[in-house]
Motif scaffolding. Structure first.
Motif, PDB file in Angstrom:
ATOM      1  N   GLY A  28     -62.381  70.217  52.601  1.00 23.10           N
ATOM      2  CA  GLY A  28     -63.729  69.511  52.839  1.00 23.10           C
ATOM      3  C   GLY A  28     -63.739  68.252  53.456  1.00 23.10           C
ATOM      4  N   ILE A  29     -62.837  67.318  52.825  1.00 24.42           N
ATOM      5  CA  ILE A  29     -62.621  66.000  53.453  1.00 24.42           C
ATOM      6  C   ILE A  29     -62.365  65.953  54.788  1.00 24.42           C
ATOM      7  N   THR A  30     -61.447  66.969  55.356  1.00 21.14           N
ATOM      8  CA  THR A  30     -60.989  66.919  56.708  1.00 21.14           C
ATOM      9  C   THR A  30     -62.090  67.405  57.614  1.00 21.14           C
ATOM     10  N   VAL A  31     -62.941  68.493  57.178  1.00 18.31           N
ATOM     11  CA  VAL A  31     -64.230  68.813  57.856  1.00 18.31           C
ATOM     12  C   VAL A  31     -65.257  67.848  57.881  1.00 18.31           C
ATOM     13  N   GLY A  32     -65.373  67.085  56.633  1.00 21.61           N
ATOM     14  CA  GLY A  32     -66.391  65.998  56.729  1.00 21.61           C
ATOM     15  C   GLY A  32     -66.111  65.032  57.801  1.00 21.61           C
ATOM     16  N   VAL A  33     -65.015  64.554  57.790  1.00 20.70           N
ATOM     17  CA  VAL A  33     -64.632  63.470  58.676  1.00 20.70           C
ATOM     18  C   VAL A  33     -64.649  64.056  60.105  1.00 20.70           C
ATOM     19  N   PHE A 190     -56.584  66.021  76.023  1.00 15.66           N
ATOM     20  CA  PHE A 190     -55.079  66.461  75.897  1.00 15.66           C
ATOM     21  C   PHE A 190     -54.555  66.078  74.492  1.00 15.66           C
ATOM     22  N   TYR A 191     -55.665  66.065  73.451  1.00 17.25           N
ATOM     23  CA  TYR A 191     -55.333  65.414  72.284  1.00 17.25           C
ATOM     24  C   TYR A 191     -54.252  66.463  71.486  1.00 17.25           C
ATOM     25  N   ASN A 192     -54.619  67.508  71.626  1.00 13.32           N
ATOM     26  CA  ASN A 192     -53.610  68.620  70.768  1.00 13.32           C
ATOM     27  C   ASN A 192     -52.457  68.425  71.450  1.00 13.32           C
ATOM     28  N   GLN A 196     -48.852  67.041  69.098  1.00 13.68           N
ATOM     29  CA  GLN A 196     -47.550  67.952  68.889  1.00 13.68           C
ATOM     30  C   GLN A 196     -46.398  66.972  68.961  1.00 13.68           C
ATOM     31  N   LYS A 197     -46.480  65.796  69.697  1.00 13.89           N
ATOM     32  CA  LYS A 197     -45.432  64.859  69.877  1.00 13.89           C
ATOM     33  C   LYS A 197     -45.478  63.887  69.009  1.00 13.89           C
ATOM     34  N   LEU A 198     -46.779  63.319  68.341  1.00 15.81           N
ATOM     35  CA  LEU A 198     -46.783  62.102  67.707  1.00 15.81           C
ATOM     36  C   LEU A 198     -47.121  62.732  66.267  1.00 15.81           C
ATOM     37  N   LYS A 199     -46.528  62.801  65.244  1.00 17.08           N
ATOM     38  CA  LYS A 199     -46.980  63.104  63.934  1.00 17.08           C
ATOM     39  C   LYS A 199     -47.974  62.447  63.516  1.00 17.08           C
ATOM     40  N   LEU A 200     -48.415  61.401  63.805  1.00 18.61           N
ATOM     41  CA  LEU A 200     -49.264  60.304  63.314  1.00 18.61           C
ATOM     42  C   LEU A 200     -50.747  61.059  63.527  1.00 18.61           C
ATOM     43  N   ALA A 204     -55.082  63.264  61.914  1.00 22.01           N
ATOM     44  CA  ALA A 204     -56.424  63.240  62.443  1.00 22.01           C
ATOM     45  C   ALA A 204     -57.270  63.976  63.332  1.00 22.01           C
ATOM     46  N   PRO A 205     -58.401  64.801  62.971  1.00 22.36           N
ATOM     47  CA  PRO A 205     -59.035  65.605  63.907  1.00 22.36           C
ATOM     48  C   PRO A 205     -59.274  64.484  65.117  1.00 22.36           C
ATOM     49  N   GLY A 206     -59.124  65.299  66.512  1.00 18.11           N
ATOM     50  CA  GLY A 206     -59.355  64.597  67.602  1.00 18.11           C
ATOM     51  C   GLY A 206     -60.565  64.087  67.795  1.00 18.11           C
ATOM     52  N   PRO A 207     -61.871  64.703  67.699  1.00 23.15           N
ATOM     53  CA  PRO A 207     -63.121  63.772  67.790  1.00 23.15           C
ATOM     54  C   PRO A 207     -62.967  62.394  66.962  1.00 23.15           C
ATOM     55  N   LEU A 208     -62.644  62.390  66.068  1.00 25.04           N
ATOM     56  CA  LEU A 208     -62.381  61.247  64.867  1.00 25.04           C
ATOM     57  C   LEU A 208     -61.510  60.213  65.652  1.00 25.04           C
ATOM     58  N   ALA A 209     -60.313  60.824  65.843  1.00 22.91           N
ATOM     59  CA  ALA A 209     -59.418  59.723  66.617  1.00 22.91           C
ATOM     60  C   ALA A 209     -59.906  59.180  67.969  1.00 22.91           C
TER      61      ALA A 209
END
Length: 562
Positions: A28-33, A190-192, A196-200, A204-209
């Motif tokens: 829920g927190i993940t999808v809310g963000v 190209f976020y995905n 895959q290369k950066l664990k950080l 975080a979901p792509g749109p939020l980042a």
């Protein structure tokens, strides 16, 4: 008719435990963000305030989760509604948009109560692909203004007028806005791969980042770009005013067509989203309960200033992948959005519109099923025509017209295809040729047998004319073998009635045999069997030939009397 109202939440609570709550909380927190930037971006692209998008996600999302027929459905504003909502706002205004949404909610509720959920699956996949890809193109084009920072006050909703205005203002491109939008666009596109290369980035979901990075870059470098604060004065850090939309009674008639469009698209997208989710969690949703929840959500959202909502495929899939397995996750997603509004709303004023337009453009690219265009050559002309017609009409004119045209074309091609499968074949009666009573003196047959294949319906009833063709001879008995006839409609019944009357005028007797359940039921209920004579209905072709053997001497006697 018994009305069943049983949300999936009730089934899930029976076995709910702390372990599942932990998974639902995280999902829920993940999808809310994730929903926060999408709700604002979709709202702005639709021509309304970002506040309206957030409250749509909060109110509609909570109701869809709590009362819906899917375990993991996440509701809220979606990209598919952008061209529809934008067109309604441009023509009728924001107040009437809320009124149209409320009417659409009532329609969805009625569809659910009438148990019409499964009928949505009758829409051909070609129509769904056509309007989905068409909507993606319309969404992409609608973002050009904010993506390039063009100096346009009001962008028309109509395609040709929109292209004309965009071309006329192409020289007003704002370079800082374009640079920021391009950076955000390619970063998200190209976020995905980067994640895959950066664990950080994986947390975080792509749109939020992209939202955070784009906002920080604009603030740190003090870029002269439009923001939510500069255009919408930010997002109020308070609950919205509650009340009915200010819609005039004279405008209700004008809103019926837009409301039908919202209801139709909302039903299709929500049930498609639920079906996708079923495959992810190995469950089966209740389509009628889902429509009831969608209806109630769309009736409630306008009371808080929200607009059209439906099931969001991307957010629903994210919920399932994050461990959400009950509607509690969807309810938490709405509460997370509510907490963000009440605690951090002032920060939204710094979000650049260029960043949000980049997010919407990537959503448009991802929502389109473009590979179907590459594969068109593998399919029939009917498939291509329906898909391309729906696509181009969606882009150039209107979604409602596109769906209507697609359905009409699909029905016409289906009728033609079914009529081609329906055949009337003359049967050779070799075993009867040796019977003297079956032959005229010149050796031609006094008995003709025909077999019907497929469905005798309004699109194929003309094929009965072959039985009356003079070239077929002048038999005294015509046998219709219906063992391969699986369906008969009232037009086909009328065709049989006409055939019977014309044969009687020729002093010819009609026998039928091998009746299946549906054709037999209609022939009996309509009185056709009584008109024909029950003794002329036989079990199979052998029995029909035996009946003809009994009839022919009597027919000979009748001819001699005349």
């Amino acid at each position: 008719m018994k009305i069943a109202f049983r949300p999936k939440l009730l089934d899930c609570l029976a076995t709910y435990d702390k372990a599942q709550f932990g998974k639902d909380l995280a999902a829920g927190i993940t999808v809310g963000v994730l929903a926060l930037p999408l709700a604002m971006a979709f709202a702005i692209a639709s021509g309304v305030s970002p506040t309206a998008g957030i409250w749509t996600a909060i109110v509609a999302g909570f109701i869809i989760a709590a009362l819906g027929g899917s375990r993991v459905q996440i509701g809220g504003p979606t990209g598919a509604f952008i061209p529809i909502v934008y067109g309604i706002v441009a023509v009728h205004g924001t107040a009437n948009l809320l009124g149209a949404t409320l009417l659409a909610g009532a329609m969805l509720l009625a569809m659910g109560l009438a148990r019409l959920g499964r009928l949505i699956r009758f829409i051909p996949v070609t129509v769904v692909i056509g309007f989905t890809n068409g909507i993606a193109v319309v969404i992409f084009l609608a973002q050009i203004k904010d993506f390039f920072g063009l100096a346009i006050d009001n962008l028309p909703a109509e395609f040709f007028a929109r292209i004309k205005v965009l071309a006329a203002h192409a020289h007003t491109v704002d370079l800082p806005t374009l640079a920021l939008a391009l950076a955000c666009f390619f970063f998200l596109l190209f976020y995905n791969r980067l994640a895959q290369k950066l664990k950080l980035l994986q947390r975080a979901p792509g749109p939020l980042a992209v939202l955070l990075v784009g906002t920080l870059v604009a603030a740190i470098f003090d870029l002269p770009v439009a923001t939510i604060g500069s255009r919408f004065n930010g997002i109020p850090q308070e609950l919205p005013a509650f009340g009915l939309p200010a819609v005039s009674i004279h405008d209700i008639g004008k809103l019926i067509s837009p409301a039908i469009t919202i209801a139709l698209l909302g039903a299709i997208e929500s049930l498609l989203s639920a079906r996708v989710a079923d495959g992810q969690i190995d469950d089966r949703h209740d389509p009628n309960q889902e429509l009831i929840a969608q209806g109630l959500a769309n009736m409630a959202a306008p009371l808080f200033g929200g607009f059209a909502a439906t099931g969001a495929i991307a957010r629903t899939s994210t919920n399932a992948r994050s461990g959400g397995r009950t509607p509690v996750a969807g309810m938490i997603h709405s509460l997370v959005l509510l907490a963000i509004v009440l605690l951090a709303a002032p920060l939204a004023a710094y979000v650049p519109l260029a960043t949000l337009s980049a997010i919407v453009m990537v959503v448009a690219i991802n929502m389109g099923e473009w590979h179907h265009f590459r594969e068109l050559r593998r399919f029939s002309y009917n498939y291509r025509i329906i898909l391309l017609a729906t696509f181009f009409v969606t882009v150039l004119f209107d979604l409602t017209i596109a769906v209507e045209l697609g359905m009409v074309l699909a029905c016409l091609f289906f009728i033609y295809r079914m009529s081609e499968l329906t055949r009337v074949k003359r049967l050779p009666l070799h075993e009867a040729a040796d019977e003297p009573c079956f032959l005229y003196p010149d050796g031609t047959m006094r008995v003709a047998a025909w077999q019907l294949f497929g469905s005798l319906f309004f699109g194929a009833v003309n094929k009965l004319e072959a039985l009356l063709d003079p070239a077929a001879g002048h038999p005294e008995i015509v046998i219709l073998d219906m063992t391969q006839l699986i369906q008969l409609d009232t037009t086909g019944l009328e065709g049989l009635d006409n055939l019977l009357d014309k044969l009687k005028k020729r002093r010819c007797t009609l026998l039928i045999c091998g009746l299946n359940t549906q054709p037999g039921s209609l022939l009996r209920r309509s009185g056709f069997i009584d008109h024909l004579g029950g003794e002329n209905v036989c079990t199979d072709l052998t029995a029909a030939l035996a009946r003809a053997t009994l009839l022919l001497p009597n027919l000979i006697g009748s001819e001699e009397d005349n």
